[in-house]
Design a protein around this motif. Structure first.
Motif, PDB file in Angstrom:
ATOM      1  N   GLY A  40       0.865  -1.089  -0.136  1.00 54.11           N
ATOM      2  CA  GLY A  40      -0.110   0.081  -0.234  1.00 54.11           C
ATOM      3  C   GLY A  40       0.454   1.319  -0.308  1.00 54.11           C
ATOM      4  O   GLY A  40       0.548   2.198  -0.079  1.00 54.11           O
ATOM      5  N   ALA A  41       2.251   1.448  -0.080  1.00 51.43           N
ATOM      6  CA  ALA A  41       3.047   2.192  -0.173  1.00 51.43           C
ATOM      7  C   ALA A  41       3.296   3.206   0.774  1.00 51.43           C
ATOM      8  O   ALA A  41       4.203   4.280   1.050  1.00 51.43           O
ATOM      9  CB  ALA A  41       2.546   3.397  -1.304  1.00 51.43           C
ATOM     10  N   GLY A  42       2.764   2.883   2.070  1.00 54.81           N
ATOM     11  CA  GLY A  42       2.795   3.386   3.451  1.00 54.81           C
ATOM     12  C   GLY A  42       4.209   3.120   3.551  1.00 54.81           C
ATOM     13  O   GLY A  42       4.453   2.368   4.129  1.00 54.81           O
ATOM     14  N   SER A  43       4.973   4.729   4.586  1.00 59.68           N
ATOM     15  CA  SER A  43       5.644   4.701   5.142  1.00 59.68           C
ATOM     16  C   SER A  43       5.721   4.390   6.510  1.00 59.68           C
ATOM     17  O   SER A  43       6.698   4.399   7.854  1.00 59.68           O
ATOM     18  CB  SER A  43       6.540   5.747   4.836  1.00 59.68           C
ATOM     19  OG  SER A  43       5.928   7.088   5.620  1.00 59.68           O
ATOM     20  N   VAL A  44       4.504   3.509   7.289  1.00 58.79           N
ATOM     21  CA  VAL A  44       4.266   3.753   8.769  1.00 58.79           C
ATOM     22  C   VAL A  44       3.398   2.218   9.345  1.00 58.79           C
ATOM     23  O   VAL A  44       3.407   1.461   8.261  1.00 58.79           O
ATOM     24  CB  VAL A  44       3.230   4.868   8.973  1.00 58.79           C
ATOM     25  CG1 VAL A  44       3.409   6.100   9.020  1.00 58.79           C
ATOM     26  CG2 VAL A  44       1.669   4.878   7.984  1.00 58.79           C
ATOM     27  N   GLY A  45       3.784   1.957  10.765  1.00 60.33           N
ATOM     28  CA  GLY A  45       3.439   0.195  10.686  1.00 60.33           C
ATOM     29  C   GLY A  45       4.293  -0.128   9.810  1.00 60.33           C
ATOM     30  O   GLY A  45       5.385  -0.538   9.926  1.00 60.33           O
ATOM     31  N   LEU A  46       3.421  -1.162  10.108  1.00 56.49           N
ATOM     32  CA  LEU A  46       3.939  -2.632   9.265  1.00 56.49           C
ATOM     33  C   LEU A  46       4.589  -2.364   7.682  1.00 56.49           C
ATOM     34  O   LEU A  46       5.163  -3.082   6.792  1.00 56.49           O
ATOM     35  CB  LEU A  46       2.942  -4.275   9.700  1.00 56.49           C
ATOM     36  CG  LEU A  46       2.631  -4.486  11.146  1.00 56.49           C
ATOM     37  CD1 LEU A  46       2.236  -5.483  11.400  1.00 56.49           C
ATOM     38  CD2 LEU A  46       4.494  -4.319  12.105  1.00 56.49           C
ATOM     39  N   LYS A  60      12.736  -5.453  -4.236  1.00 51.73           N
ATOM     40  CA  LYS A  60      12.352  -4.314  -4.727  1.00 51.73           C
ATOM     41  C   LYS A  60      10.777  -4.439  -4.520  1.00 51.73           C
ATOM     42  O   LYS A  60      10.293  -5.166  -4.008  1.00 51.73           O
ATOM     43  CB  LYS A  60      12.119  -4.590  -6.437  1.00 51.73           C
ATOM     44  CG  LYS A  60      11.305  -3.458  -7.536  1.00 51.73           C
ATOM     45  CD  LYS A  60      11.256  -3.962  -8.591  1.00 51.73           C
ATOM     46  CE  LYS A  60      10.727  -2.743  -9.427  1.00 51.73           C
ATOM     47  NZ  LYS A  60      10.219  -2.968 -10.539  1.00 51.73           N
ATOM     48  N   CYS A  61      10.838  -3.198  -4.008  1.00 48.38           N
ATOM     49  CA  CYS A  61       9.257  -2.730  -3.292  1.00 48.38           C
ATOM     50  C   CYS A  61       7.924  -1.699  -4.558  1.00 48.38           C
ATOM     51  O   CYS A  61       8.989  -1.044  -4.923  1.00 48.38           O
ATOM     52  CB  CYS A  61       9.098  -1.970  -2.353  1.00 48.38           C
ATOM     53  SG  CYS A  61       9.703  -2.512  -0.738  1.00 48.38           S
ATOM     54  N   ILE A  62       7.155  -2.699  -5.075  1.00 48.30           N
ATOM     55  CA  ILE A  62       5.988  -1.652  -5.153  1.00 48.30           C
ATOM     56  C   ILE A  62       4.784  -0.995  -4.836  1.00 48.30           C
ATOM     57  O   ILE A  62       4.340  -1.919  -4.278  1.00 48.30           O
ATOM     58  CB  ILE A  62       5.110  -1.707  -6.615  1.00 48.30           C
ATOM     59  CG1 ILE A  62       6.969  -2.767  -7.102  1.00 48.30           C
ATOM     60  CG2 ILE A  62       4.558  -0.999  -7.429  1.00 48.30           C
ATOM     61  CD1 ILE A  62       5.966  -3.813  -9.127  1.00 48.30           C
ATOM     62  N   GLY A  63       4.905   0.086  -4.343  1.00 45.07           N
ATOM     63  CA  GLY A  63       3.895   0.598  -3.700  1.00 45.07           C
ATOM     64  C   GLY A  63       2.173   1.281  -4.594  1.00 45.07           C
ATOM     65  O   GLY A  63       2.790   1.751  -5.727  1.00 45.07           O
ATOM     66  N   ILE A  64       1.458   1.032  -4.174  1.00 49.48           N
ATOM     67  CA  ILE A  64       0.329   1.782  -4.645  1.00 49.48           C
ATOM     68  C   ILE A  64      -0.289   2.519  -3.885  1.00 49.48           C
ATOM     69  O   ILE A  64      -1.127   1.904  -2.604  1.00 49.48           O
ATOM     70  CB  ILE A  64      -0.650   0.326  -5.293  1.00 49.48           C
ATOM     71  CG1 ILE A  64       0.292  -0.316  -6.366  1.00 49.48           C
ATOM     72  CG2 ILE A  64      -1.789   1.283  -6.193  1.00 49.48           C
ATOM     73  CD1 ILE A  64      -0.173  -1.758  -6.680  1.00 49.48           C
ATOM     74  N   ILE A  65      -0.816   3.596  -4.412  1.00 45.73           N
ATOM     75  CA  ILE A  65      -1.403   4.253  -2.946  1.00 45.73           C
ATOM     76  C   ILE A  65      -2.801   5.280  -4.040  1.00 45.73           C
ATOM     77  O   ILE A  65      -2.542   5.963  -5.440  1.00 45.73           O
ATOM     78  CB  ILE A  65      -0.762   5.019  -2.392  1.00 45.73           C
ATOM     79  CG1 ILE A  65      -1.625   6.140  -1.593  1.00 45.73           C
ATOM     80  CG2 ILE A  65      -0.187   6.529  -3.560  1.00 45.73           C
ATOM     81  CD1 ILE A  65      -0.085   6.884  -0.307  1.00 45.73           C
ATOM     82  N   PRO A  66      -3.869   6.091  -3.307  1.00 47.35           N
ATOM     83  CA  PRO A  66      -4.803   6.516  -4.376  1.00 47.35           C
ATOM     84  C   PRO A  66      -3.958   8.074  -3.990  1.00 47.35           C
ATOM     85  O   PRO A  66      -3.717   8.537  -2.975  1.00 47.35           O
ATOM     86  CB  PRO A  66      -6.216   6.194  -3.355  1.00 47.35           C
ATOM     87  CG  PRO A  66      -5.728   5.518  -1.768  1.00 47.35           C
ATOM     88  CD  PRO A  66      -4.298   4.789  -2.315  1.00 47.35           C
TER      89      PRO A  66
END
Length: 193
Positions: A40-46, A60-66
């Motif tokens: 979910g592209a977040g930098s917080v929590g888990l 590699k990480c792909i984040g997806i955020i609204p």
């Protein structure tokens, strides 16, 4: 073959340090398989812990955020790729389109929404991806009991619950998801005669 593993997890880290420890173990196990993490592209929590650790390990990480979440300034700045969608629905659809497998870690409403939607899609035969629930520290014990109660009361078929693989150990979960063979789901909503 490299796999894109979609991970649903909390934007909180929980109170017990075991959640962070086990998420880091999961990151390590996924890196050994050279998976790409979709999240979910977040930098917080888990979410943030998972991405930080995976990037530290060279993954590699792909984040997806609204788009409406961007002003909240929670988007992870260190990920290699970030896709911005117009809505939460589009976000979940894009995540599923990119994924080869799905894992759910401890989380709140968002993680539950995502888990049950991806299970519903599987039940409807809209995908054949593996779906796993990582039950860190017994976090999902009550939910698992509720799902078994749904079977007992006739609202869920046991075969469709078996579409959700439950593990307590991150390494075992990664082994399972990497070896998964697709299966057709039973059409639970069809009751005749």
């Amino acid at each position: 073959m490299s796999k894109n593993i979609l991970v649903y997890c909390g934007s909180s880290a929980g109170f017990d340090p075991i959640y962070e420890q086990e998420v880091k173990k999961l990151a390590s196990a996924l890196k050994k398989q050279e998976a790409t993490i979709i999240f979910g592209a977040g930098s917080v929590g888990l979410m943030g812990i998972l991405a930080d650790e995976y990037i530290r390990l060279g993954g590699k990480c792909i984040g997806i955020i609204p788009s409406f979440m961007e002003p909240w300034e929670v988007k992870h700045k260190g990920i290699q790729e970030c896709i911005v969608t117009e809505s939460m629905h589009e976000r979940k659809q894009k995540m599923a389109e990119l994924a080869d497998g799905v894992l759910t870690l401890p989380g709140g409403w968002g993680s539950m929404d995502e888990l049950f939607e991806i299970l519903t899609w599987k039940q409807l035969d809209l995908h054949q991806m593996p779906v796993g629930l990582l039950n860190i520290n017994g976090y999902y014990d009550h939910l698992i009991a509720q799902m078994n109660h749904m079977i007992k009361e006739g609202f869920l078929k046991e075969r469709n619950l078996s579409a959700l693989h439950i593990e307590n150990d991150p390494e075992s979960m990664v082994d399972w998801v990497m070896q998964y063979e697709p299966e057709k789901m039973e059409k639970k909503w069809i009751y005749r005669g």
